[in-house]
Design an enzyme around this catalytic site. Structure first.
Site, PDB file in Angstrom:
ATOM      1  N   SER A  12      15.373  21.222 -16.204  1.00  0.00           N
ATOM      2  CA  SER A  12      14.172  22.032 -16.369  1.00  0.00           C
ATOM      3  C   SER A  12      14.568  23.202 -17.246  1.00  0.00           C
ATOM      4  O   SER A  12      15.702  23.704 -16.883  1.00  0.00           O
ATOM      5  CB  SER A  12      13.578  22.230 -15.141  1.00  0.00           C
ATOM      6  OG  SER A  12      12.625  23.354 -15.385  1.00  0.00           O
ATOM      7  N   LYS A  39      16.124  21.619 -10.987  1.00  0.00           N
ATOM      8  CA  LYS A  39      15.574  20.443 -11.261  1.00  0.00           C
ATOM      9  C   LYS A  39      16.690  19.244 -12.016  1.00  0.00           C
ATOM     10  O   LYS A  39      17.276  19.655 -12.932  1.00  0.00           O
ATOM     11  CB  LYS A  39      14.378  20.717 -12.154  1.00  0.00           C
ATOM     12  CG  LYS A  39      13.309  21.386 -11.597  1.00  0.00           C
ATOM     13  CD  LYS A  39      12.565  20.711 -10.496  1.00  0.00           C
ATOM     14  CE  LYS A  39      11.958  19.535 -10.944  1.00  0.00           C
ATOM     15  NZ  LYS A  39      10.636  19.607 -11.503  1.00  0.00           N
ATOM     16  N   HIS A  92       0.719  -1.200   0.027  1.00  0.00           N
ATOM     17  CA  HIS A  92      -0.172   0.115   0.108  1.00  0.00           C
ATOM     18  C   HIS A  92       0.969   1.372   0.072  1.00  0.00           C
ATOM     19  O   HIS A  92       0.571   2.366   0.487  1.00  0.00           O
ATOM     20  CB  HIS A  92      -0.953   0.056   1.258  1.00  0.00           C
ATOM     21  CG  HIS A  92      -1.736  -1.252   1.537  1.00  0.00           C
ATOM     22  ND1 HIS A  92      -2.801  -1.475   0.675  1.00  0.00           N
ATOM     23  CD2 HIS A  92      -1.411  -2.504   2.375  1.00  0.00           C
ATOM     24  CE1 HIS A  92      -3.319  -2.756   1.026  1.00  0.00           C
ATOM     25  NE2 HIS A  92      -2.466  -3.255   1.802  1.00  0.00           N
ATOM     26  N   GLU A 104       9.627   8.038 -16.370  1.00  0.00           N
ATOM     27  CA  GLU A 104       8.421   8.808 -16.666  1.00  0.00           C
ATOM     28  C   GLU A 104       7.722   8.351 -18.250  1.00  0.00           C
ATOM     29  O   GLU A 104       6.671   7.741 -18.431  1.00  0.00           O
ATOM     30  CB  GLU A 104       8.338  10.391 -16.673  1.00  0.00           C
ATOM     31  CG  GLU A 104       8.392  10.777 -15.417  1.00  0.00           C
ATOM     32  CD  GLU A 104       8.674  12.311 -15.266  1.00  0.00           C
ATOM     33  OE1 GLU A 104       7.701  13.133 -15.549  1.00  0.00           O
ATOM     34  OE2 GLU A 104       9.665  12.920 -15.140  1.00  0.00           O
TER      35      GLU A 104
END
Ligand code: ARG
Length: 471
Positions: A286, A292, A165, A299
């Site tokens: 970024s 970043k 979980h 992804e």
């Protein structure tokens, strides 16, 4: 719309029956050359085998076959070097190859299509293509498994929380976690090889749908192309696309496994987890926020799974309800297949590089794994060894956890003071103790995982051997 001109002059395959040429809109929709030209090697291989078969049964003499085979060599060289001049009338790769063979070989070229239809031809080409491509993709899966194994080997006794979980559950070694993904990929290799075995059936000789009145030799042709067997039923041979559906499922499943790895890497690379640091070469920045460092590969691994599932769904939907035998709908089999193969290839290579260059922040992992609460199951099992029924043990430890969370004392303090637990039990809460106690076969502790590393290494060697022997 263009003026219907003379069909024969435009090289149309069916010019005998038609007075005029096709409309531009028909051609634009109908042509599959833009995507099926990547099967040119398979198409030429199929034609070579077909020509030799025709010689064996006396439908071509050796002068004719020599001329056609030499022309096929030339066409292959032209296509390989990018010199091949495609023409507007080249509807698909089969048409283009045959047209050029006839230009080069002269009248003998007109005999190439004897006893053959594009229906058995395209099924043959696609099976040959799938056989080679899935084999290569299985090699890439194996390579990625090797990377997971190397990282698991390097991880030593580093441990992290195991989750259910997405809540910290029990500590496991990092190697155990990495190998979990490795074993899932073992099933993927199995699936690809299984699909290959069913794809390895020659449809050549089925003709348009019913076989032939000519004395063809489908067995000999199948053997020459390295197929395990020939088709049993000509109708089934030209309309079966099960092997495409199976390939797409196998590829979608790989995509799903890669997406789950991707999702974890995204979490682990976040500041909140901080379990891994990404290598610069396998992460992105970024355009606006200078601080970043983004896990784009992970992804995309997560995102690409969507199109892989879409491709499988597209093919199944195309084939559903199609009457026997060949229908032009089946031309829709290739783009999803090609796209899924390309997608899995790109994703595997990038994720392999990303995982291979990861730095694991083992201190952060251990700090999270060594929370005393992660050892709560060990406390309950301590009581079980003392003869307390597990349900009762669970409740005793649960009450202590609740008291600790309420601030009565530390969990260790409460355990040490408990009449049924005491100092020995409290020692189970020391950092690194709980993970070492997971010793059962296949468990997550270092001892069991050392054994698992050996077994996984053996599995990779066995799969490597299967790929070397394979079709
Ligand atoms: N381009 C077609 C395909 O990909 C080849 C077979 C065409 N056969 C036919 N009878 N029109 O499926």
């Amino acid at each position: 719309m263009n003026e219907p001109d003379d069909a024969a002059a435009r090289g149309q395959l069916w010019h005998g029956r038609f007075a005029g040429g096709p409309a531009e809109a028909l051609q634009a929709l109908n042509d599959s050359l833009p995507f099926d030209r990547r099967m040119f090697r398979e198409d030429i291989a199929g034609s070579r085998a077909h020509v030799r078969g025709l010689v064996r049964v006396g439908l071509l003499n050796t002068d004719e076959s020599d001329a056609i085979l030499a022309a096929l060599d030339e066409v292959e060289a032209e296509m390989q070097s990018g010199q091949f001049g495609f023409e507007a009338s080249d509807e698909d790769i089969h048409t283009a190859v045959e047209r050029r063979v006839t230009e080069i070989a002269g009248p003998a070229g007109g005999k190439l299509h004897t006893g053959r239809s594009r229906n058995d031809q395209v099924a043959t080409d696609l099976r040959l293509w799938v056989r080679r491509e899935l084999h290569e993709l299985a090699e890439l899966v194996l390579q990625f498994q090797g990377t997971l194994l190397a990282q698991a080997d390097n991880a030593g006794s580093a441990h992290l929380p195991g989750y259910t979980h997405l809540q910290q559950a029990q500590p496991v070694t990092l190697a155990h976690h990495l190998l979990a993904h490795g074993w899932a990929l073992t099933r993927d290799i199995d699936r690809l090889l299984d699909c290959l075995a069913r794809a390895n059936v020659s449809p050549l000789g089925a003709g348009a749908l019913a076989g032939s009145s000519l004395p063809l030799d489908p067995d000999g042709v199948a053997a020459e192309l390295g197929f395990a067997v020939r088709f049993e039923n000509s109708l089934d041979a030209v309309s079966d696309r099960d092997f495409v559906a199976e390939a797409l499922f196998g590829l979608a499943m790989i995509g799903i496994h890669l997406s789950r790895i991707g999702e974890e890497l995204i979490l682990w690379a976040s500041t909140e987890f901080g379990f891994v640091t990404l290598d610069d070469a396998f992460s992105t920045g970024s355009s606006m926020m200078p601080q970043k460092k983004n896990p784009d590969i992970a992804e995309l691994a997560r995102g690409k799974a969507g199109r892989l599932i879409g491709n499988l769904t597209a093919l199944l939907t195309t084939v559903k309800g199609l009457p026997l035998t060949y229908n032009k709908d089946l031309q829709e089999d290739k783009e999803p297949l090609f796209d899924s193969c390309d997608t899995v290839r790109l994703t595997l290579l990038a994720l392999d590089g990303m995982v291979g260059t990861l730095t694991f922040n083992t201190d952060r992992m251990a700090a999270a794994a060594d929370s005393p609460y992660a050892a709560a199951t060990d406390l309950a099992e301590y009581l079980v060894v003392e003869g307390v029924p597990f349900r009762e043990a669970h409740a005793i430890v649960g009450a202590l956890v609740r008291d600790a969370l309420a601030g009565k004392d530390s969990l260790a303090g409460l355990v040490a003071a408990h009449p049924q637990l005491g100092a020995d039990a409290a020692a189970l809460l020391e950092p690194g103790v709980s993970v070492r106690r997971r010793t059962t076969p296949g468990a997550g502790g270092p001892e069991a995982v050392a054994d698992q590393l050996v077994r996984f290494t053996e599995q990779l060697a066995a799969d490597r051997a299967r790929l070397t022997d394979g079709p």
